[in-house]
Design a protein around this motif. Structure first.
Motif, short mmCIF file in Angstrom:
data_model
loop_
_atom_site.label_atom_id
_atom_site.label_comp_id
_atom_site.label_asym_id
_atom_site.label_seq_id
_atom_site.Cartn_x
_atom_site.Cartn_y
_atom_site.Cartn_z
N LYS A 152 0.81 -1.22 0.00
CA LYS A 152 0.00 0.00 0.00
C LYS A 152 0.85 1.27 0.00
O LYS A 152 0.32 2.36 -0.20
CB LYS A 152 -0.99 0.00 1.16
CG LYS A 152 -0.40 0.20 2.53
CD LYS A 152 -1.54 0.22 3.56
CE LYS A 152 -1.02 0.56 4.95
NZ LYS A 152 -2.11 0.59 5.95
N GLN A 174 -4.38 2.03 -2.44
CA GLN A 174 -4.95 0.92 -1.70
C GLN A 174 -6.20 0.35 -2.37
O GLN A 174 -6.51 -0.83 -2.20
CB GLN A 174 -5.27 1.34 -0.26
CG GLN A 174 -5.59 0.15 0.65
CD GLN A 174 -5.54 0.50 2.12
OE1 GLN A 174 -5.20 1.60 2.50
NE2 GLN A 174 -5.89 -0.45 2.97
N ILE A 200 -5.65 -2.81 -4.31
CA ILE A 200 -5.16 -3.98 -3.58
C ILE A 200 -6.34 -4.79 -3.04
O ILE A 200 -7.25 -4.24 -2.42
CB ILE A 200 -4.24 -3.57 -2.41
CG1 ILE A 200 -3.08 -2.70 -2.91
CG2 ILE A 200 -3.71 -4.80 -1.70
CD1 ILE A 200 -2.27 -2.07 -1.79
N PHE A 238 -8.71 -2.68 3.54
CA PHE A 238 -8.47 -3.50 2.36
C PHE A 238 -9.77 -4.12 1.85
O PHE A 238 -10.64 -4.51 2.64
CB PHE A 238 -7.48 -4.63 2.67
CG PHE A 238 -6.08 -4.15 2.92
CD1 PHE A 238 -5.28 -3.74 1.85
CD2 PHE A 238 -5.56 -4.08 4.20
CE1 PHE A 238 -3.99 -3.29 2.07
CE2 PHE A 238 -4.27 -3.63 4.44
CZ PHE A 238 -3.49 -3.23 3.36
#
Length: 284
Positions: free
Chosen positions: A21, A26, A29, A47
């Motif tokens: 990250k 982010q 991801i 996340f």
């Protein structure tokens, strides 16, 4: 671009997500967890989570949908070859373009029993035609936690590794390397031998002496003796003590005496020295 990290609730996966990250937004991801319960902390940390297990091909295909790049953290379970085949099959079916896979030193030629599953998985990835990096990780310094903590406690550094060498390094830094590979922002080779400088257990003990200011009786013995010592002095249950002792026999065999590639080039900074790594983990 979308990146998925498997094994995201384990130690390696946690470190990899933290490093990743810092490299990519982010929202690009995704983390793979085995259950909603295990996913809770990942979601709290911001996340996006996909739920799947290595044993369930359908769940893997659903999780890999719309994923471009995969950090495949190998299973730690016995009989993992079918699990790994499920992962690679799902990656191929869903069009994943790149896999960074956590493997074992010189997996394709090593005679170590630990290499067999990794050689099998590397072959599957090669046959899939998916672009890849085999991250052939050497040995985590954390694996020696029982030996090191008992040495600090008793003054006896006891091991069953003979004159074998290993390229010990921090799990955190091996995971940072994996994050850089899967990020797509750096040029990585198809095979990377990952590890620190090759050391014997005596050299590891000498480094520990320097950072702790203590002197140790250095004892080379057999695995059964090491296991019992760790049970008695490091509060390790028998299974954990047996694992540590058997791991030392792997070092003794020479399987981990694999010269690392240029870690500074691929990590973007020097790997922590053995003394600094020991301080980080064990000297409070």
């Amino acid at each position: 671009m979308s990146i998925l990290v498997t094994g995201a609730t384990g130690g390696f996966g946690t470190y990899a997500l933290a490093a990743l990250k810092k490299l990519v937004p982010q929202d690009e991801i995704f983390a793979l967890a085995r259950s909603e319960e295990k996913a809770a902390q990942l979601r709290e940390n911001g996340f996006s989570v996909k739920i799947a297990t290595y044993d369930d091909p359908t769940s893997l295909e659903q999780a890999f949908h719309d994923i471009d790049r995969l950090l495949f953290v190998s299973s730690s379970e016995i009989g993992r070859q079918p699990q790994h085949k499920n992962v690679i099959d799902a990656a191929q079916k869903t069009g994943i373009s790149y896999i960074a896979y956590t493997s074992f030193g010189k997996a394709d030629t090593s005679t170590s029993p630990l290499a067999q599953d990794h050689a099998y998985t590397e072959k599957l990835i090669l046959e899939s035609g998916i672009d890849h990096t085999f991250l052939r990780n050497n040995w985590y310094l954390e694996n020696e936690g029982g030996v090191i903590t008992s040495a600090l406690k008793t003054g006896k550094f006891i091991h069953a590794g003979g004159e074998g060498k290993a390229g010990w390094g921090l799990k955190r830094e091996f995971a940072e390397l994996a994050a850089r590979a899967v990020s797509g922002k750096f040029d990585f080779p198809s095979i990377l031998e990952v590890g620190g400088p090759l050391l014997t257990y005596q050299q590891l003990a000498e480094a520990l002496e320097k950072v702790s200011g203590k002197k140790f009786d250095f004892i080379t013995t057999d695995a059964d003796t090491v296991s019992q010592f760790l049970q008695d002095n490091a509060d390790l249950p028998k299974d954990a003590a047996d694992f540590t002792a058997s791991s030392q026999e792997i070092v003794k065999s020479g399987s981990l005496a694999v010269e690392p590639d240029d870690m500074e080039k691929y990590l973007g900074k020097p790997l922590s020295s053995t003394q600094d790594a020991l301080k980080e983990l064990f000297i409070k």
